[in-house]
Design a protein around this motif. Structure first.
Motif: not given
Length: 428
Positions: A90-95, A66-67, A317-319, A76-79
């Motif tokens: 969001s990912l870096c905050r979680k890590l 779903k993510s 990152c979404a995954a 799907s991608h951006v530099m």
């Protein structure tokens, strides 16, 4: 898959650690769900490898899927150069929230080996910023940190899969691997080799790099947590940064969220990968302290000189965000604990087998060390024919199953390993 496709694969596609003249047979996987891989002939086999430690929740997990679908509708991608996006933030905050509070700077990359390269480059640039040329790293033998050049240079130079490159790699320092195993008594003599090297070379060592507790491809050894504690003290005393390679073990595999937590120590740099996205798409991260990041940033160069094209890939990152969401339910603790108990109950008795030297278990890792080299292609075929996917190497048969594996499915893996041990034709 047509016979034409199979022939093309055999003749033209180079698979990992395989030959183009006499390649190891490949099995066509058409789909995967839960702990099962579905082959072209319709047979379903139980995956005992989690696709090399990564698919911890199994395959086709609805939350992970779903993510990905939600993210791909946006981009799907951006530099990542000069651009940011919510999935990465969001990912870096979680890590940062999951790791020790001193690790508050995150560098994203696209594979575990690159995460190691990034960590090594960080420390070389760190010391350069301080006006010192330090390019040597200290580690221990029987280690493995990846297939790229800097990663190979800190892997065991004599007993690793990279021995052929030894003479052209950067020369680093290797202490003897600890002998004290995780579950047995600590022997202070384990520290002698490491302590001697760090004392004699402290002024030129850029950093220490270790796989905490579990040495993977180098031999699947589980060493004593006290060794890690002692190494941390030495690094602190000599002001040498410590890198932990948690690429294989991070996200619960050893029974702790990170394996360094078994020793209650904190690194200066932490490398993550493999299970970061739950085995859906490649992503890695290198976390470091504000101190190291600031020293690098205050240099004449003014920035860290690295930037992969797919750094911070939004899909990945979404995954990873979805994977961490699943882990935050803490089901993994129960799952890994149950796997460990079952491995102790059903795998440990194999220690009495005439072909077995040792049985090692930690969390959701089970290792059989054999007295003879396995015939990898033949044993691989035997496993597939008996409904399981296990990839042995050298004298080791090991399993790192998805956390969601059932009691019956895990028993099947163990039973087929037992059958393999009883077949002498599967050994060299």
């Amino acid at each position: 898959m047509s016979q034409s496709d199979k022939n093309f694969d055999y003749k033209h596609i180079w698979h990992p650690y395989s030959s183009m003249i006499n390649p190891i047979p490949c099995y066509s996987v058409m789909s995967a769900k839960g702990v099962y891989l579905k082959l072209q002939n319709g047979r379903k086999i139980i995956d005992g490898m989690s696709s090399w430690w990564s698919a911890i929740h199994g395959y086709n997990h609805p939350i992970l899927n779903k993510s990905l679908k939600k993210q791909i509708k946006k981009m799907s991608h951006v530099m990542f150069g000069g651009i940011t996006h919510p999935s990465a933030i969001s990912l870096c905050r979680k890590l940062i929230s999951l790791t020790p509070k001193t690790l508050d700077c995150v560098f994203l990359s696209d594979s575990g080996s690159v995460a190691i390269e990034v960590a090594i480059k960080m420390l070389i640039q760190y010391w350069h910023s301080l006006g010192q040329k330090r390019i040597s790293f200290l580690t221990i033998r029987k280690g493995y940190h990846g297939d790229t050049f800097a990663a190979m240079s800190v892997s065991d130079p004599e007993n690793s899969i990279h021995q052929i490159y030894h003479n052209i790699l950067s020369k680093n320092l290797f202490a003897n691997a600890p002998i004290s195993s995780f579950h047995k008594k600590w022997d202070s003599n384990d520290l002698v080799s490491f302590q001697k090297i760090i004392e004699e070379n402290s002024s030129k060592i850029a950093g220490v790099i270790l796989e905490p507790i579990v040495q993977g491809v180098g031999g699947m050894n589980f060493y004593h947590p006290k060794y890690l504690k002692k190494i941390k003290i030495l690094c602190h005393n000599y002001n040498i940064p410590l890198i932990f390679d948690e690429i294989a073990t991070g996200f619960g595999r050893t029974g702790k969220f990170f394996s360094f937590q078994h020793a209650d120590v904190i690194p200066d740099i932490l490398c993550l990968g493999k299970a970061l996205t739950g085995g859906t798409i490649t992503l890695a991260a290198t976390l470091t302290t504000r101190h190291i990041a600031n020293i690098i940033s205050m240099s004449k160069v003014g920035c860290f000189m690295h930037g992969p094209t797919y750094m911070g890939n939004p899909l990945a990152c979404a995954a990873a965000n979805a994977n961490i969401k699943i882990l935050e339910t803490n089901q993994w603790k129960i799952q890994v604990s149950n796997i460990e108990k079952q491995l102790y109950k059903n795998l440990t008795p194999l220690i009495d087998h005439p072909y077995v030297i040792d049985v090692r278990i930690l969390g959701a890792i089970g290792v059989i060390e054999c007295s003879r080299l396995v015939n990898m292609p033949l044993m691989q075929k035997f496993f597939v024919n008996n409904g399981v996917w296990i990839r042995p190497f050298k004298k080791l048969i090991y399993i790192v199953p998805p956390y969601i594996i059932s009691t019956n499915e895990l028993n099947k893996l163990i039973n087929v390993i037992t059958q393999a041990l009883n077949d002498s034709s599967l050994f060299l």
